[in-house]
Design an enzyme around this catalytic site. Structure first.
Site, mmCIF file in Angstrom:
data_model
loop_
_atom_site.group_PDB
_atom_site.id
_atom_site.type_symbol
_atom_site.label_atom_id
_atom_site.label_comp_id
_atom_site.label_asym_id
_atom_site.label_seq_id
_atom_site.Cartn_x
_atom_site.Cartn_y
_atom_site.Cartn_z
ATOM 1 C CG ASP A 36 -22.170 -1.364 -56.445
ATOM 2 O OD1 ASP A 36 -21.978 -1.220 -55.228
ATOM 3 O OD2 ASP A 36 -23.283 -1.615 -56.928
ATOM 4 C CB VAL A 63 -22.527 7.726 -56.190
ATOM 5 C CG1 VAL A 63 -22.480 6.578 -57.168
ATOM 6 C CG2 VAL A 63 -23.404 7.392 -54.987
ATOM 7 C CB CYS A 89 -29.266 1.965 -59.685
ATOM 8 S SG CYS A 89 -30.622 1.554 -60.770
ATOM 9 C CB SER A 153 -38.829 4.943 -53.490
ATOM 10 O OG SER A 153 -39.644 4.119 -52.694
ATOM 11 C CE1 TYR A 165 -34.470 4.526 -50.165
ATOM 12 C CE2 TYR A 165 -36.861 4.599 -49.997
ATOM 13 C CZ TYR A 165 -35.714 4.193 -50.662
ATOM 14 O OH TYR A 165 -35.819 3.449 -51.822
HETATM 15 P P1 NAP Z 1 -29.318 -2.765 -53.631
HETATM 16 O O1 NAP Z 1 -29.601 -4.169 -54.070
HETATM 17 O O2 NAP Z 1 -28.803 -2.525 -52.243
HETATM 18 O O3 NAP Z 1 -28.360 -2.077 -54.699
HETATM 19 C C1 NAP Z 1 -27.860 -0.801 -54.516
HETATM 20 C C2 NAP Z 1 -26.402 -0.813 -54.881
HETATM 21 O O4 NAP Z 1 -25.881 0.518 -54.692
HETATM 22 C C3 NAP Z 1 -25.577 -1.743 -53.989
HETATM 23 O O5 NAP Z 1 -24.723 -2.544 -54.754
HETATM 24 C C4 NAP Z 1 -24.820 -0.768 -53.122
HETATM 25 O O6 NAP Z 1 -23.582 -1.238 -52.665
HETATM 26 C C5 NAP Z 1 -24.623 0.388 -54.076
HETATM 27 N N1 NAP Z 1 -24.218 1.590 -53.364
HETATM 28 C C6 NAP Z 1 -24.630 1.999 -52.141
HETATM 29 N N2 NAP Z 1 -23.997 3.120 -51.795
HETATM 30 C C7 NAP Z 1 -23.169 3.436 -52.806
HETATM 31 C C8 NAP Z 1 -22.231 4.480 -53.020
HETATM 32 N N3 NAP Z 1 -22.024 5.433 -52.104
HETATM 33 N N4 NAP Z 1 -21.526 4.496 -54.188
HETATM 34 C C9 NAP Z 1 -21.706 3.521 -55.119
HETATM 35 N N5 NAP Z 1 -22.579 2.509 -54.958
HETATM 36 C C10 NAP Z 1 -23.304 2.458 -53.820
HETATM 37 O O7 NAP Z 1 -30.632 -1.870 -53.718
HETATM 38 P P2 NAP Z 1 -31.835 -1.943 -54.768
HETATM 39 O O8 NAP Z 1 -32.992 -2.520 -54.035
HETATM 40 O O9 NAP Z 1 -31.403 -2.498 -56.045
HETATM 41 O O10 NAP Z 1 -32.106 -0.373 -54.937
HETATM 42 C C11 NAP Z 1 -31.647 0.364 -56.060
HETATM 43 C C12 NAP Z 1 -32.354 1.705 -56.060
HETATM 44 O O11 NAP Z 1 -33.765 1.492 -56.149
HETATM 45 C C13 NAP Z 1 -32.123 2.507 -54.778
HETATM 46 O O12 NAP Z 1 -32.005 3.876 -55.094
HETATM 47 C C14 NAP Z 1 -33.388 2.257 -53.972
HETATM 48 O O13 NAP Z 1 -33.662 3.316 -53.114
HETATM 49 C C15 NAP Z 1 -34.407 2.181 -55.099
HETATM 50 N N6 NAP Z 1 -35.634 1.468 -54.743
HETATM 51 C C16 NAP Z 1 -35.602 0.158 -54.344
HETATM 52 C C17 NAP Z 1 -36.796 -0.483 -54.007
HETATM 53 C C18 NAP Z 1 -36.839 -1.924 -53.562
HETATM 54 O O14 NAP Z 1 -37.902 -2.377 -53.128
HETATM 55 N N7 NAP Z 1 -35.762 -2.690 -53.649
HETATM 56 C C19 NAP Z 1 -38.005 0.217 -54.079
HETATM 57 C C20 NAP Z 1 -37.986 1.542 -54.493
HETATM 58 C C21 NAP Z 1 -36.792 2.157 -54.831
HETATM 59 P P3 NAP Z 1 -23.535 -1.958 -51.214
HETATM 60 O O15 NAP Z 1 -24.247 -3.256 -51.394
HETATM 61 O O16 NAP Z 1 -22.079 -2.073 -50.957
HETATM 62 O O17 NAP Z 1 -24.240 -1.015 -50.270
#
Ligand code: NAP
Length: 264
Positions: A36, A63, A89, A153, A165
């Site tokens: 992360d 990443v 993720c 998603s 997105y």
């Molecule tokens: P999240 O809680 O924001 O977790 C994502 C993590 O990825 C965060 O810790 C973030 O760090 C980290 N990250 C961002 N940019 C990065 C980089 N360049 N290198 C390394 N790490 C990085 O999001 P989430 O809701 O768990 O989502 C996880 C995945 O599921 C994503 O791909 C999202 O598009 C997908 N998704 C989520 C949902 C939903 O409803 N939550 C629905 C469909 C799909 P920071 O906090 O520092 O940015």
């Protein structure tokens, strides 16, 4: 594939879905590498994993960087000697309409800028590509049973205000088919690839939002609540154990239905 004793790499493992995936696999007896951006988040999840009795490492990395990707793959191999499951993720949103009109003149007042476009492409698309590419390289060279997981998603159907997105998530949904097609051509038999397309999920991004807006979102969900990150983690665990699941992207939404087709 047996999860116990497997090595699982999770990008974005410091939060949300990635954190739940790391903890789920740790509970099943896997060794975990989380990647992360923010060291504080890595340390928090790592402490939880170690308190569960798991062997785990954390790597602070971006990443989108080829050098960082090589670094976290190598750190995983150095720590555990192999890599079996990679879950990409890490993902971000930077929402905005492509064009914003001036209310009085009806002319274009603002355009979606590259400042909102490029980071989403870089993390969700290029980041996923680099993570999968270098994981696959390690798995091919090591000859271990492997599983690559992309996180798409349901917004791959097209979400208004998320041109950036949704464009990345449709690509993340397609990758398993293309990658496994290539593996067939190349005679690579030890690695599978699946995509997971979560619906609205209870990560801080959504649980912290305006509760009226949340209620409106849930009107389209048959289950009537957000999907829990642990439910997504369990599905990924099932994908690991069931080798018939391959070259496809599975939705886990609680029954999300948009009467008009495209997401509002
Ligand atoms: P999240 O809680 O924001 O977790 C994502 C993590 O990825 C965060 O810790 C973030 O760090 C980290 N990250 C961002 N940019 C990065 C980089 N360049 N290198 C390394 N790490 C990085 O999001 P989430 O809701 O768990 O989502 C996880 C995945 O599921 C994503 O791909 C999202 O598009 C997908 N998704 C989520 C949902 C939903 O409803 N939550 C629905 C469909 C799909 P920071 O906090 O520092 O940015």
């Amino acid at each position: 594939m047996e999860i116990k004793g497997s090595v699982v790499l999770v990008t974005g493992g410091g939060n949300g879905i990635g954190e739940a995936v790391a903890k789920y696999f740790a509970k099943q007896g896997a060794k975990i590498a989380i990647v992360d951006m923010v060291q504080e988040n890595i340390d928090r999840v790592l402490a939880d994993l170690k308190a569960m009795g798991a062997e785990a490492i954390g790597v602070q990395a971006n990443v989108t960087s080829e050098a960082d990707t090589a670094k976290f793959i190598q750190a995983t191999l150095d720590a555990f000697g192999k890599l079996n499951i990679t879950v990409a993720c890490a993902g971000i949103i930077r929402d905005g309409m492509m064009l914003t009109l001036d209310k009085q003149t009806g002319k274009v007042a603002r355009k979606l800028g590259l400042d909102k476009w490029q980071p989403v492409i870089d993390v969700n698309l290029t980041g996923t590509f680099l993570t999968l590419r270098d994981s696959a390289e390690a798995m091919v060279n090591g000859g271990w049973p492997g599983l690559l997981v992309t996180i798409s998603s349901v917004n791959k159907v097209g979400q208004i205000g998320q041109l950036n997105y949704s464009s990345t998530k449709v690509a993340d949904a397609l990758m398993p088919k293309i990658i496994i097609g290539e593996f067939m051509l190349r005679g690579i038999k030890n690695i599978r690839c699946v995509g997971i397309a979560p619906g609205y999920t209870a990560t801080p991004m959504l649980t912290g939002m305006n509760q009226d807006a949340l209620k409106a979102i849930l009107k389209d969900v048959h289950l009537g609540r957000l999907v829990e990150p642990e439910e997504i983690a369990r599905l990924i665990g099932h994908c690991a154990e069931n080798e018939a699941i391959n070259a496809t992207t599975l939705e886990i939404t609680g029954g999300l239905c948009y009467p008009g087709g495209i997401a509002k």
